[in-house]
Design an enzyme around this catalytic site. Structure first.
Site, PDB file in Angstrom:
ATOM      1  N   LYS A  12       0.854  -1.203   0.000  1.00  0.00           N
ATOM      2  CA  LYS A  12       0.000   0.000   0.000  1.00  0.00           C
ATOM      3  C   LYS A  12       0.879   1.238   0.000  1.00  0.00           C
ATOM      4  CE  LYS A  12       0.579   1.154   4.670  1.00  0.00           C
ATOM      5  NZ  LYS A  12       1.442   2.251   5.118  1.00  0.00           N
ATOM      6  N   PRO A  94       9.391  -4.959   0.535  1.00  0.00           N
ATOM      7  CA  PRO A  94      10.407  -4.792   1.584  1.00  0.00           C
ATOM      8  C   PRO A  94       9.756  -4.534   2.944  1.00  0.00           C
ATOM      9  CG  PRO A  94      10.394  -2.897   0.096  1.00  0.00           C
ATOM     10  CD  PRO A  94       9.436  -3.898  -0.474  1.00  0.00           C
ATOM     11  N   ASP A 140      -3.101  -1.471  10.203  1.00  0.00           N
ATOM     12  CA  ASP A 140      -3.268  -1.389   8.743  1.00  0.00           C
ATOM     13  C   ASP A 140      -3.971  -2.609   8.155  1.00  0.00           C
ATOM     14  OD1 ASP A 140      -1.878   0.957   8.801  1.00  0.00           O
ATOM     15  OD2 ASP A 140      -0.021   0.151   7.962  1.00  0.00           O
TER      16      ASP A 140
HETATM   17  O1  C5P Z   1      -0.917  -1.428  14.848  1.00  0.00           O
HETATM   18  P1  C5P Z   1       0.524  -1.741  14.579  1.00  0.00           P
HETATM   19  O2  C5P Z   1       0.970  -2.994  15.287  1.00  0.00           O
HETATM   20  O3  C5P Z   1       0.873  -1.752  13.141  1.00  0.00           O
HETATM   21  O4  C5P Z   1       1.342  -0.534  15.213  1.00  0.00           O
HETATM   22  C1  C5P Z   1       2.711  -0.587  15.522  1.00  0.00           C
HETATM   23  C2  C5P Z   1       3.028   0.560  16.468  1.00  0.00           C
HETATM   24  O5  C5P Z   1       2.859   1.805  15.801  1.00  0.00           O
HETATM   25  C3  C5P Z   1       2.090   0.632  17.673  1.00  0.00           C
HETATM   26  O6  C5P Z   1       2.559  -0.139  18.733  1.00  0.00           O
HETATM   27  C4  C5P Z   1       2.082   2.109  17.997  1.00  0.00           C
HETATM   28  O7  C5P Z   1       3.219   2.424  18.745  1.00  0.00           O
HETATM   29  C5  C5P Z   1       2.252   2.761  16.642  1.00  0.00           C
HETATM   30  N1  C5P Z   1       0.965   3.197  16.063  1.00  0.00           N
HETATM   31  C6  C5P Z   1       0.349   4.327  16.582  1.00  0.00           C
HETATM   32  N2  C5P Z   1      -0.840   4.763  16.045  1.00  0.00           N
HETATM   33  C7  C5P Z   1      -1.415   4.119  15.012  1.00  0.00           C
HETATM   34  C8  C5P Z   1      -0.800   2.980  14.450  1.00  0.00           C
HETATM   35  C9  C5P Z   1       0.394   2.547  15.016  1.00  0.00           C
HETATM   36  O8  C5P Z   1       0.866   4.940  17.518  1.00  0.00           O
HETATM   37  N3  C5P Z   1      -2.566   4.580  14.490  1.00  0.00           N
END
Ligand code: C5P
Length: 296
Positions: A12, A94, A140
């Protein structure tokens, strides 16, 4: 199931990404415009009666950390049944690039499991259950279960599907260094780099639908902070602009960058120009629809 199932997991791009302050649950609110692009990981699923689950293509990464395994395991536990399969993954997207590779793999696995169950005439999960499993796997992941383009709010899970524009081309470049999403969000918090002005949902959607990329004036909240830390990012954005990109920016929290073009030849020229600066570059045409699972 008696034959191999194949599903492509697309990358994406975030054409726009506006990050709001940190919430109490540890996540940031955001407004974003997501589109999928035909840069794919390939997931092949074979029936396997002797073992419960096996995965190839991720040597060195513990199974429990693998998002494909997590997706499989969450699906089976919600279903209350094991599905004996073997999975092979050919990685092309990647990692730590802001291109959503791991999230897309997880969503593709969920879609493939629904496909397999449906074809076998067995019970499947409801849309709501799929969305809830997806969000449990990552912010995501819900996007990748849906349309080829979407406006996103909340953590990224409040989605409005959009008709995807397939009249555009993108050149995607991945610099040598990686960026961890968690670290990038922490950097934003430390710098207080959240924008005081925000584009509205209506404006973000209208620009995508009706304007040329040169008139989008989208932004990405991570760009300034990351360009300060990695000057090579600024250089590559300049190269994308010089190559005729009508809009260019970082995708997600980086480190991948993209340029958008309306002309296929221009995009191709840009690709060859950018290839001189980075080993990993792709030229793609935008997709109208997301890929579905098929029998191989
Ligand atoms: O949801 P995901 O595991 O992809 O997110 C990884 C990290 O990115 C989370 O632990 C958080 O620290 C940060 N994040 C965030 N706000 C979001 C998405 C991700 O702070 N909307």
């Amino acid at each position: 199931m008696n034959t191999t199932v194949r599903i492509l997991a697309p990358a994406k791009l975030n054409l726009h990404l506006d990050v709001f302050p940190l919430r109490n649950d540890g996540f940031h609110g955001l407004r974003s415009l997501f589109v999928i692009v035909p840069l794919y990981d390939t997931i092949l699923i074979e029936p396997k009666s002797d073992e419960k689950f096996k995965i190839e293509g991720f040597e060195g990464i513990p199974m429990e950390q693998n998002l494909i395994w997590k997706a499989y395991s969450a699906y089976c536990s919600r279903l209350g049944e094991d599905i004996p399969i073997q999975v092979r993954v050919q990685k092309e997207i990647p990692v730590m690039a802001g291109l959503g590779g791991g999230s897309s793999d997880a969503a593709a696995m969920l879609k493939a499991l629904q496909f397999i169950r449906r074809r076998e005439g067995k019970g499947t999960l409801e849309r709501k259950e799929m969305a809830s499993i997806a969000l449990g796997l990552g912010s995501d992941v819900p996007f990748f279960l849906g349309s080829a383009a979407a406006y996103a709010e909340g953590r990224g899970e409040k989605l409005s599907a959009l008709e995807a524009r397939d009249d555009l081309y993108a050149v995607i470049v991945k610099p040598e260094f990686d960026v961890s999403t968690g670290d990038a969000f922490r950097m934003l918090d430390e710098r207080g780099a959240v924008s005081p002005l925000h584009l509205s949902k209506a404006e973000i959607i209208a620009r995508y639908r009706t304007k040329k990329p040169a008139e989008w004036e989208y932004y990405n909240s991570f760009t300034t902070v990351l360009c300060e830390k990695y000057p090579n990012l600024s250089r590559l954005i300049s190269e994308l602009k010089a190559s005729g990109a009508e809009y260019s920016n970082l995708s997600g929290s980086g480190s991948a960058l993209f340029g958008i073009y309306t002309d296929a030849k221009q995009a191709e020229k840009a690709f060859f120009r950018l290839k001189k600066f980075v080993k990993k570059a792709w030229k793609v045409k935008m997709l109208a629809y997301p890929p579905e699972a098929v029998y191989n």
